[in-house]
Structure formats: structure tokens, C-alpha cells
Design a protein around this motif. Structure first.
Motif, PDB file in Angstrom:
ATOM      1  N   ALA A   1       0.611  -1.172   0.012  1.00  0.00           N
ATOM      2  CA  ALA A   1       0.064  -0.020  -0.018  1.00  0.00           C
ATOM      3  C   ALA A   1       0.845   1.164  -0.007  1.00  0.00           C
ATOM      4  CB  ALA A   1      -0.787   0.350   1.110  1.00  0.00           C
ATOM      5  N   THR A   2       0.250   2.437  -0.337  1.00  0.00           N
ATOM      6  CA  THR A   2       1.323   3.555  -0.721  1.00  0.00           C
ATOM      7  C   THR A   2       0.385   4.547   0.486  1.00  0.00           C
ATOM      8  OG1 THR A   2      -0.130   4.314  -2.458  1.00  0.00           O
ATOM      9  CG2 THR A   2       2.009   3.232  -2.626  1.00  0.00           C
ATOM     10  N   THR A   3      -0.719   4.456   0.680  1.00  0.00           N
ATOM     11  CA  THR A   3      -1.622   5.322   1.504  1.00  0.00           C
ATOM     12  C   THR A   3      -2.628   4.454   2.275  1.00  0.00           C
ATOM     13  OG1 THR A   3      -2.662   7.176   1.767  1.00  0.00           O
ATOM     14  CG2 THR A   3      -3.279   6.026  -0.163  1.00  0.00           C
ATOM     15  N   GLY A   4      -2.923   5.397   3.515  1.00  0.00           N
ATOM     16  CA  GLY A   4      -4.076   4.888   4.344  1.00  0.00           C
ATOM     17  C   GLY A   4      -5.062   6.009   4.449  1.00  0.00           C
ATOM     18  N   LEU A   5      -6.408   5.643   4.678  1.00  0.00           N
ATOM     19  CA  LEU A   5      -7.379   6.960   4.807  1.00  0.00           C
ATOM     20  C   LEU A   5      -8.564   6.335   5.380  1.00  0.00           C
ATOM     21  CD1 LEU A   5      -9.597   6.683   2.154  1.00  0.00           C
ATOM     22  CD2 LEU A   5      -7.409   7.032   1.074  1.00  0.00           C
ATOM     23  N   VAL A   6      -9.480   7.338   5.895  1.00  0.00           N
ATOM     24  CA  VAL A   6     -10.832   6.963   6.374  1.00  0.00           C
ATOM     25  C   VAL A   6     -12.025   7.315   5.423  1.00  0.00           C
ATOM     26  CG1 VAL A   6     -12.593   7.529   8.128  1.00  0.00           C
ATOM     27  CG2 VAL A   6     -10.084   7.901   8.653  1.00  0.00           C
ATOM     28  N   ASN A   7     -12.271   6.284   5.006  1.00  0.00           N
ATOM     29  CA  ASN A   7     -13.354   6.228   4.038  1.00  0.00           C
ATOM     30  C   ASN A   7     -14.569   6.947   4.327  1.00  0.00           C
ATOM     31  OD1 ASN A   7     -15.814   5.336   2.300  1.00  0.00           O
ATOM     32  ND2 ASN A   7     -14.401   3.904   1.433  1.00  0.00           N
ATOM     33  N   THR A   8     -15.338   6.567   5.352  1.00  0.00           N
ATOM     34  CA  THR A   8     -16.661   6.947   6.095  1.00  0.00           C
ATOM     35  C   THR A   8     -16.696   6.842   7.476  1.00  0.00           C
ATOM     36  OG1 THR A   8     -18.838   7.316   5.420  1.00  0.00           O
ATOM     37  CG2 THR A   8     -17.993   5.117   5.346  1.00  0.00           C
ATOM     38  N   CYS A   9     -17.591   7.455   7.950  1.00  0.00           N
ATOM     39  CA  CYS A   9     -18.048   7.039   9.617  1.00  0.00           C
ATOM     40  C   CYS A   9     -19.312   7.427   9.789  1.00  0.00           C
ATOM     41  CB  CYS A   9     -16.922   8.018  10.450  1.00  0.00           C
ATOM     42  SG  CYS A   9     -15.295   7.581  10.427  1.00  0.00           S
ATOM     43  N   TRP A  10     -20.072   7.041  10.844  1.00  0.00           N
ATOM     44  CA  TRP A  10     -21.339   7.027  11.075  1.00  0.00           C
ATOM     45  C   TRP A  10     -21.357   6.819  12.465  1.00  0.00           C
ATOM     46  CZ3 TRP A  10     -19.792   3.131   8.207  1.00  0.00           C
ATOM     47  CH2 TRP A  10     -20.078   1.852   8.276  1.00  0.00           C
ATOM     48  N   VAL A  11     -22.734   7.264  13.225  1.00  0.00           N
ATOM     49  CA  VAL A  11     -23.208   6.873  14.578  1.00  0.00           C
ATOM     50  C   VAL A  11     -23.792   5.563  14.401  1.00  0.00           C
ATOM     51  CG1 VAL A  11     -24.640   7.384  16.465  1.00  0.00           C
ATOM     52  CG2 VAL A  11     -23.318   9.307  15.169  1.00  0.00           C
TER      53      VAL A  11
END
Length: 131
Positions: free
Chosen positions: A120-130
Motif C-alpha cells: 500500500a502507498t496510503t491509508g485513509l478514512v473512507n466514512t464514519c457514522w453513528v
């Protein structure tokens, strides 16, 4: 000679003060209802709004990426986030669903590692919800 008033009387186009008043009241009521709906649409859905920002990542090895991120959510609400690791062609090579416990603060920082199936070359947050 025919006047505009005579034509209006003949064809029933006269306006009584009562009809004008009712049209004015109906217009005001319609404007209030539209305004209330717009306010509800703008602010009604923000009660459970969650904002997540990736603050950094580190490629640990060929099969792991560590992601640090910050979540802003309503206090006392548990949150679920989807993290992903991408390769250099922006393909997803790893993802992880993370359940975060309810926090007493509005904004909280987290760090998680994501297992990958390739480099992998990057890591990220795709989505969040309650949750």
C-alpha cells in the motif's frame, strides 16, 4: 364607452377585499411552512453528524498500514468507521471496519492498523457514522 371597471363587472373579475385577505393569509402561511421545512432540512440531520479526518499514515511493511485519524461526533455516541489502504494506482488493497466506543469529548484521535493484501502507498478514512 366601455371602461375596464364595466368589463370586470360583466365578466366577474371583481376582487372583493375578503378574497384579497384570504390570498394574502394563504401566501404568508405557505411562506412560513416552506421556511420551516428548509430550516428542518438544514439543521435536523446535523444532530448525528460525524466528521472524520485522516491525520497521517505509515506503511509499516508490505502487509500493514497504520492510520491515525480524528473523529468529531456527538458526545456519548458510539461510532463506526471504515478505514482503507490504497496502492499507487488508487486501488483498495486493504480495509477495516472499526467500532469506536462512545467518548465524553466531542473530538477524539485514534490510531489503527489495516492489514493489506499487497503493498500500500496510503491509508485513509473512507466514512464514519453513528452506530
Amino acid at each position: 364607452m366601455t371602461t375596464q371597471q364595466m368589463l370586470d363587472d360583466r365578466y366577474g373579475r371583481t376582487r372583493s377585499p375578503r378574497a384579497r385577505l384570504w390570498r394574502w393569509i394563504a401566501g404568508v402561511v405557505a411562506a412560513v411552512v416552506v421556511g420551516a421545512v428548509l430550516v428542518w432540512m438544514a439543521f435536523g440531520n446535523t444532530a448525528d453528524a460525524v466528521d472524520a479526518d485522516a491525520t497521517g499514515y505509515q506503511v509499516v511493511d508490505a502487509r500493514t498500514v497504520a492510520v491515525t485519524f480524528q473523529v468529531t461526533a456527538p458526545t456519548g455516541s458510539a461510532v463506526v468507521c471504515v478505514l482503507e489502504a490504497d496502492d499507487e494506482e488508487h486501488g483498495i488493497v486493504g480495509w477495516k471496519v472499526v467500532r469506536l466506543a462512545a467518548s465524553t469529548t466531542h473530538t477524539h484521535a485514534y490510531s489503527e492498523s489495516i492489514p493489506t493484501v499487497g503493498p500500500a502507498t496510503t491509508g485513509l478514512v473512507n466514512t464514519c457514522w453513528v452506530s
